[in-house]
Scaffold this active site. Structure first.
Site: not given
Length: 197
Positions: A23, A70
């Site tokens: 990620h 996020n």
């Protein structure tokens, strides 16, 4: 003639435990660009670690949001305002599950494609009309492996051996974008695929 300024953002999660995760491909590309261009990414500004410098005749700001993936928009929106960056001079680099590992893709604009970091950025700058570079990480290979576990683990085996080449290709694509514009860079890099050799 005024020097054009670019804001280049790599997405990832802050902290040592996430450093080598799939990620964090965006952070990894940023670190490589910083090394190539002699820029230190260490100044804290607008919830990000930033570094300013030059690539050829271009003024560049490199940034790694520290908001967690996020909520990337909470950093990117304020950074765009701070540096007075128009959307066409913003480049966001991030990992993509839907591209196989070894493939990268530049786009001039587009949807978030389910990537929560990109969803946050689009919401905070009120447009999806900005360039982005997606770096493929592929999808879980093992039956029953959850996507969240997959993206928050590191590279292994053949993928680990190929990682440096993938990062070099992504950094080359950023330099082509700055040198020649998005269309030429897309033509040059979007069809390439790194095989297992």
């Amino acid at each position: 003639m005024a020097v054009e300024k670019y804001l280049i953002i790599g997405l990832g999660n802050p902290g040592g435990r996430f450093e080598a995760n799939r990620h964090n491909m965006g952070f990894m590309v940023m670190d490589l660009l910083a090394e190539r261009w002699g820029i230190e990414i260490k100044r804290k500004r607008r919830n990000a670690l930033t570094g300013e410098g030059k690539y050829l005749e271009h003024a560049v700001v490199l940034a790694k949001p520290q908001t967690f993936m996020n909520n990337s928009g909470l950093s990117v929106g304020p950074l765009c305002r701070l540096y007075n960056i128009s959307p066409e001079n913003l480049l966001v680099i991030y990992d993509d599950l839907d591209l196989s590992f070894g493939r990268i893709r530049l786009r001039a604009s587009g949807s978030a494609g389910g990537h929560h970091g990109m969803e946050s950025i689009i919401a905070k700058i009120s447009t999806n009309e900005f360039p982005r570079l997606r770096v493929g990480i592929g999808r879980p290979k093992h039956e029953g492996e959850e996507v969240i576990d997959f993206v928050l683990t590191g590279f292994h085996g053949a993928d680990k051996k190929k990682l440096k080449t993938v990062l070099d290709q992504a950094a080359d694509a950023v330099e082509a974008y700055l040198n020649s514009g998005i269309e030429i860079a897309m033509t040059r890099f979007n069809g390439t695929y790194l095989d297992d050799e």
